[in-house]
Design a protein around this motif. Structure first.
Motif, PDB file in Angstrom:
ATOM      1  N   VAL A   1       0.842  -1.208   0.000  1.00  0.00           N
ATOM      2  CA  VAL A   1       0.000   0.000   0.000  1.00  0.00           C
ATOM      3  C   VAL A   1       0.872   1.251   0.000  1.00  0.00           C
ATOM      4  CG1 VAL A   1      -1.681   1.344   1.325  1.00  0.00           C
ATOM      5  CG2 VAL A   1      -1.965  -1.131   1.095  1.00  0.00           C
ATOM      6  N   PHE A   2       1.914   1.241   0.844  1.00  0.00           N
ATOM      7  CA  PHE A   2       2.807   2.406   0.914  1.00  0.00           C
ATOM      8  C   PHE A   2       3.565   2.609  -0.398  1.00  0.00           C
ATOM      9  CE2 PHE A   2       7.222   3.846   1.784  1.00  0.00           C
ATOM     10  CZ  PHE A   2       6.926   5.188   2.002  1.00  0.00           C
ATOM     11  N   VAL A   3       4.135   1.526  -0.925  1.00  0.00           N
ATOM     12  CA  VAL A   3       4.908   1.626  -2.164  1.00  0.00           C
ATOM     13  C   VAL A   3       4.023   2.097  -3.318  1.00  0.00           C
ATOM     14  CG1 VAL A   3       6.126   0.281  -3.925  1.00  0.00           C
ATOM     15  CG2 VAL A   3       6.658  -0.054  -1.509  1.00  0.00           C
ATOM     16  N   GLY A   4       2.805   1.558  -3.404  1.00  0.00           N
ATOM     17  CA  GLY A   4       1.897   1.984  -4.462  1.00  0.00           C
ATOM     18  C   GLY A   4       1.497   3.448  -4.332  1.00  0.00           C
ATOM     19  N   GLY A   5       1.213   3.873  -3.097  1.00  0.00           N
ATOM     20  CA  GLY A   5       0.809   5.257  -2.876  1.00  0.00           C
ATOM     21  C   GLY A   5       1.922   6.252  -3.162  1.00  0.00           C
ATOM     22  N   ILE A   6       3.123   5.964  -2.657  1.00  0.00           N
ATOM     23  CA  ILE A   6       4.238   6.887  -2.878  1.00  0.00           C
ATOM     24  C   ILE A   6       4.635   6.903  -4.351  1.00  0.00           C
ATOM     25  CG2 ILE A   6       6.205   5.330  -2.519  1.00  0.00           C
ATOM     26  CD1 ILE A   6       5.810   8.816  -0.968  1.00  0.00           C
ATOM     27  N   SER A   7       4.453   5.766  -5.022  1.00  0.00           N
ATOM     28  CA  SER A   7       4.750   5.711  -6.459  1.00  0.00           C
ATOM     29  C   SER A   7       3.795   6.609  -7.236  1.00  0.00           C
ATOM     30  CB  SER A   7       4.646   4.268  -6.969  1.00  0.00           C
ATOM     31  OG  SER A   7       5.616   3.444  -6.362  1.00  0.00           O
ATOM     32  N   TYR A   8       2.519   6.606  -6.838  1.00  0.00           N
ATOM     33  CA  TYR A   8       1.544   7.470  -7.511  1.00  0.00           C
ATOM     34  C   TYR A   8       1.924   8.943  -7.331  1.00  0.00           C
ATOM     35  CZ  TYR A   8      -2.687  10.053  -8.535  1.00  0.00           C
ATOM     36  OH  TYR A   8      -3.583  10.970  -9.051  1.00  0.00           O
ATOM     37  N   ILE A   9       2.309   9.314  -6.112  1.00  0.00           N
ATOM     38  CA  ILE A   9       2.677  10.703  -5.836  1.00  0.00           C
ATOM     39  C   ILE A   9       3.875  11.124  -6.684  1.00  0.00           C
ATOM     40  CG2 ILE A   9       3.543  12.274  -4.050  1.00  0.00           C
ATOM     41  CD1 ILE A   9       1.918  10.614  -2.011  1.00  0.00           C
ATOM     42  N   PHE A  10       4.889  10.271  -6.759  1.00  0.00           N
ATOM     43  CA  PHE A  10       6.075  10.592  -7.557  1.00  0.00           C
ATOM     44  C   PHE A  10       5.734  10.635  -9.044  1.00  0.00           C
ATOM     45  CE2 PHE A  10       8.295  10.269  -3.755  1.00  0.00           C
ATOM     46  CZ  PHE A  10       9.651  10.484  -3.910  1.00  0.00           C
ATOM     47  N   GLU A  11       4.885   9.712  -9.480  1.00  0.00           N
ATOM     48  CA  GLU A  11       4.503   9.679 -10.895  1.00  0.00           C
ATOM     49  C   GLU A  11       3.730  10.929 -11.294  1.00  0.00           C
ATOM     50  OE1 GLU A  11       4.272   8.053 -14.765  1.00  0.00           O
ATOM     51  OE2 GLU A  11       5.465   7.466 -13.017  1.00  0.00           O
ATOM     52  N   ALA A  12       2.908  11.435 -10.373  1.00  0.00           N
ATOM     53  CA  ALA A  12       2.148  12.652 -10.656  1.00  0.00           C
ATOM     54  C   ALA A  12       3.076  13.856 -10.812  1.00  0.00           C
ATOM     55  CB  ALA A  12       1.136  12.902  -9.536  1.00  0.00           C
ATOM     56  N   MET A  13       4.181  13.831 -10.080  1.00  0.00           N
ATOM     57  CA  MET A  13       5.126  14.961 -10.130  1.00  0.00           C
ATOM     58  C   MET A  13       6.121  14.814 -11.269  1.00  0.00           C
ATOM     59  SD  MET A  13       5.837  15.339  -6.017  1.00  0.00           S
ATOM     60  CE  MET A  13       6.890  16.766  -6.204  1.00  0.00           C
ATOM     61  N   TRP A  14       6.551  13.585 -11.528  1.00  0.00           N
ATOM     62  CA  TRP A  14       7.543  13.320 -12.571  1.00  0.00           C
ATOM     63  C   TRP A  14       7.070  12.142 -13.425  1.00  0.00           C
ATOM     64  CZ3 TRP A  14       9.281  13.689  -7.337  1.00  0.00           C
ATOM     65  CH2 TRP A  14       9.873  14.907  -7.017  1.00  0.00           C
ATOM     66  N   PRO A  15       6.268  12.386 -14.426  1.00  0.00           N
ATOM     67  CA  PRO A  15       5.707  11.306 -15.250  1.00  0.00           C
ATOM     68  C   PRO A  15       6.784  10.379 -15.818  1.00  0.00           C
ATOM     69  CG  PRO A  15       4.655  13.398 -15.754  1.00  0.00           C
ATOM     70  CD  PRO A  15       5.803  13.717 -14.861  1.00  0.00           C
ATOM     71  N   GLY A  16       6.521   9.090 -15.751  1.00  0.00           N
ATOM     72  CA  GLY A  16       7.436   8.100 -16.296  1.00  0.00           C
ATOM     73  C   GLY A  16       8.481   7.601 -15.314  1.00  0.00           C
ATOM     74  N   ILE A  17       8.540   8.205 -14.126  1.00  0.00           N
ATOM     75  CA  ILE A  17       9.604   7.864 -13.184  1.00  0.00           C
ATOM     76  C   ILE A  17       9.411   6.472 -12.581  1.00  0.00           C
ATOM     77  CG2 ILE A  17       8.485   8.862 -11.127  1.00  0.00           C
ATOM     78  CD1 ILE A  17      11.253   9.897 -10.307  1.00  0.00           C
TER      79      ILE A  17
ATOM     80  N   VAL B   1       8.107   3.680 -13.958  1.00  0.00           N
ATOM     81  CA  VAL B   1       8.565   2.633 -14.880  1.00  0.00           C
ATOM     82  C   VAL B   1      10.088   2.550 -14.856  1.00  0.00           C
ATOM     83  CG1 VAL B   1       8.685   1.923 -17.292  1.00  0.00           C
ATOM     84  CG2 VAL B   1       6.545   2.827 -16.361  1.00  0.00           C
ATOM     85  N   GLN B   2      10.747   3.695 -14.844  1.00  0.00           N
ATOM     86  CA  GLN B   2      12.205   3.708 -14.804  1.00  0.00           C
ATOM     87  C   GLN B   2      12.721   3.062 -13.519  1.00  0.00           C
ATOM     88  OE1 GLN B   2      13.146   7.872 -15.208  1.00  0.00           O
ATOM     89  NE2 GLN B   2      12.943   7.864 -17.441  1.00  0.00           N
ATOM     90  N   ALA B   3      12.083   3.393 -12.393  1.00  0.00           N
ATOM     91  CA  ALA B   3      12.514   2.845 -11.108  1.00  0.00           C
ATOM     92  C   ALA B   3      12.286   1.341 -11.042  1.00  0.00           C
ATOM     93  CB  ALA B   3      11.770   3.542  -9.968  1.00  0.00           C
ATOM     94  N   VAL B   4      11.161   0.878 -11.564  1.00  0.00           N
ATOM     95  CA  VAL B   4      10.865  -0.558 -11.563  1.00  0.00           C
ATOM     96  C   VAL B   4      11.876  -1.312 -12.429  1.00  0.00           C
ATOM     97  CG1 VAL B   4       9.210  -2.311 -12.307  1.00  0.00           C
ATOM     98  CG2 VAL B   4       8.416  -0.302 -11.066  1.00  0.00           C
ATOM     99  N   LEU B   5      12.148  -0.804 -13.621  1.00  0.00           N
ATOM    100  CA  LEU B   5      13.100  -1.469 -14.515  1.00  0.00           C
ATOM    101  C   LEU B   5      14.501  -1.481 -13.909  1.00  0.00           C
ATOM    102  CD1 LEU B   5      11.967  -0.092 -18.012  1.00  0.00           C
ATOM    103  CD2 LEU B   5      11.577  -2.379 -17.050  1.00  0.00           C
ATOM    104  N   ALA B   6      14.889  -0.367 -13.300  1.00  0.00           N
ATOM    105  CA  ALA B   6      16.217  -0.294 -12.677  1.00  0.00           C
ATOM    106  C   ALA B   6      16.325  -1.284 -11.521  1.00  0.00           C
ATOM    107  CB  ALA B   6      16.491   1.126 -12.187  1.00  0.00           C
ATOM    108  N   THR B   7      15.259  -1.400 -10.723  1.00  0.00           N
ATOM    109  CA  THR B   7      15.264  -2.331  -9.591  1.00  0.00           C
ATOM    110  C   THR B   7      15.364  -3.769 -10.070  1.00  0.00           C
ATOM    111  OG1 THR B   7      13.909  -0.803  -8.291  1.00  0.00           O
ATOM    112  CG2 THR B   7      14.013  -3.082  -7.542  1.00  0.00           C
ATOM    113  N   LEU B   8      14.551  -4.118 -11.071  1.00  0.00           N
ATOM    114  CA  LEU B   8      14.587  -5.481 -11.620  1.00  0.00           C
ATOM    115  C   LEU B   8      15.954  -5.797 -12.214  1.00  0.00           C
ATOM    116  CD1 LEU B   8      11.073  -5.690 -13.345  1.00  0.00           C
ATOM    117  CD2 LEU B   8      11.788  -6.723 -11.176  1.00  0.00           C
ATOM    118  N   THR B   9      16.590  -4.797 -12.827  1.00  0.00           N
ATOM    119  CA  THR B   9      17.917  -4.997 -13.404  1.00  0.00           C
ATOM    120  C   THR B   9      18.941  -5.303 -12.325  1.00  0.00           C
ATOM    121  OG1 THR B   9      17.425  -3.504 -15.262  1.00  0.00           O
ATOM    122  CG2 THR B   9      19.741  -3.949 -14.790  1.00  0.00           C
ATOM    123  N   VAL B  10      18.922  -4.524 -11.243  1.00  0.00           N
ATOM    124  CA  VAL B  10      19.870  -4.748 -10.143  1.00  0.00           C
ATOM    125  C   VAL B  10      19.658  -6.128  -9.523  1.00  0.00           C
ATOM    126  CG1 VAL B  10      20.599  -3.981  -7.851  1.00  0.00           C
ATOM    127  CG2 VAL B  10      20.111  -2.296  -9.627  1.00  0.00           C
TER     128      VAL B  10
END
Length: 268
Positions: free
Chosen positions: A116-132, A134-143
């Motif tokens: 719930v926290f990760v989804g909510g904070i992700s929405y807030i960041f996405e609203a401020m910086w569109p596309g961020i 997807v970039q964070a998810v791909l970077a995390t999966l890569t690491v």
């Protein structure tokens, strides 16, 4: 002499002259069949296995994703509940960390709250910086993927010296984070990310720390994989697969949040 112990209600105890158990002599064929039966595997013996731990991790991350979907919706309507979920998740994390034996319900509850926290904070960041996101998810999966591949191939392993350095770095980062939060709470800095927004030679401090956190997150994953490997080798009880799943989940969540913040700092 009479007795009230239920264990002694068996005819072997209540009827001294009775034949309590029938003794059967196995034939040669029956003995051969018994010999040919496959030995009990790790699952049948209730021992920890890599496959079972992977399955438990998949279940935990499935709960996390469901929670994240709910958190995304709450981030748009009731963001206060998102931070409430963060507090609940922190409390559950402490309970799971200090609990002597793993508890599947508590670990899954942690996954749901953090989702719930990760989804909510992700929405807030996405609203401020569109596309961020997807970039964070791909970077995390890569690491995670690269670290797992290197560990599986034997290229990287946990060591006492590296672990000591890791623990020192983690303590130092925790102290910095607490100071930064305190400064933000008391209005000693008006930057969105506090001290992380400060620049060193034109480079945001948050970006430098972000790279350090990615390295620490990768090594934390190595420690998680090493824990699982040693658990399997030591024939630990099967329930400790939940401990492995919990450790990986904590690390991946932390890694994702740090990458998300690092990308946001680069966009300020």
């Amino acid at each position: 002499m009479a007795t009230n112990n239920p264990a002694f209600k068996n005819p072997a105890f209540t009827q001294p002259n009775a034949q309590a158990f029938a003794v059967q002599t196995a034939s040669a064929t029956e003995l051969q069949d018994m010999y040919n039966r496959p030995a009990a595997g790790p699952v049948q013996a209730d021992r920890m296995t890599v496959e079972d731990t992977v399955m438990k991790s998949a279940i935990a991350f499935g709960v996390l994703v469901v929670g994240a979907v709910a958190g995304w919706a709450l981030g748009a309507t009731m963001p206060a509940l998102v931070f409430g979920a963060a507090i609940i998740g922190f409390i559950l994390a402490m309970v799971n960390i200090f609990k002597k034996e793993p508890s599947a319900p508590l670990i899954l509850a942690y996954a749901a709250a953090q989702g719930v926290f990760v989804g909510g904070i992700s929405y807030i960041f996405e609203a401020m910086w569109p596309g961020i996101v997807v970039q964070a998810v791909l970077a995390t999966l890569t690491v995670v993927g690269v670290t797992l591949a290197l560990f599986a191939s034997g290229k990287i392993r946990a060591s006492k010296k590296a672990t000591k350095i890791f623990l020192i770095a983690m303590v130092g980062y925790l102290v910095f984070s607490l100071i930064n939060v305190g400064m933000q709470m008391f209005g000693l800095t008006d930057n969105a990310f506090g001290l992380r927004s400060a620049e060193i030679a034109g480079i945001p401090l948050g970006l430098i720390l972000g790279v350090l956190c990615v390295i620490m997150g990768a090594y934390s994953l190595v420690l998680d994989f090493d824990f699982i490997q040693r658990g399997v080798q030591n024939r630990a009880p099967r329930k400790f697969g939940w401990s492995g799943a919990f450790g990986i989940m904590v690390t991946v969540i932390w890694l994702y949040l740090e990458i998300l913040r690092m990308l946001a700092i680069t966009r300020e």
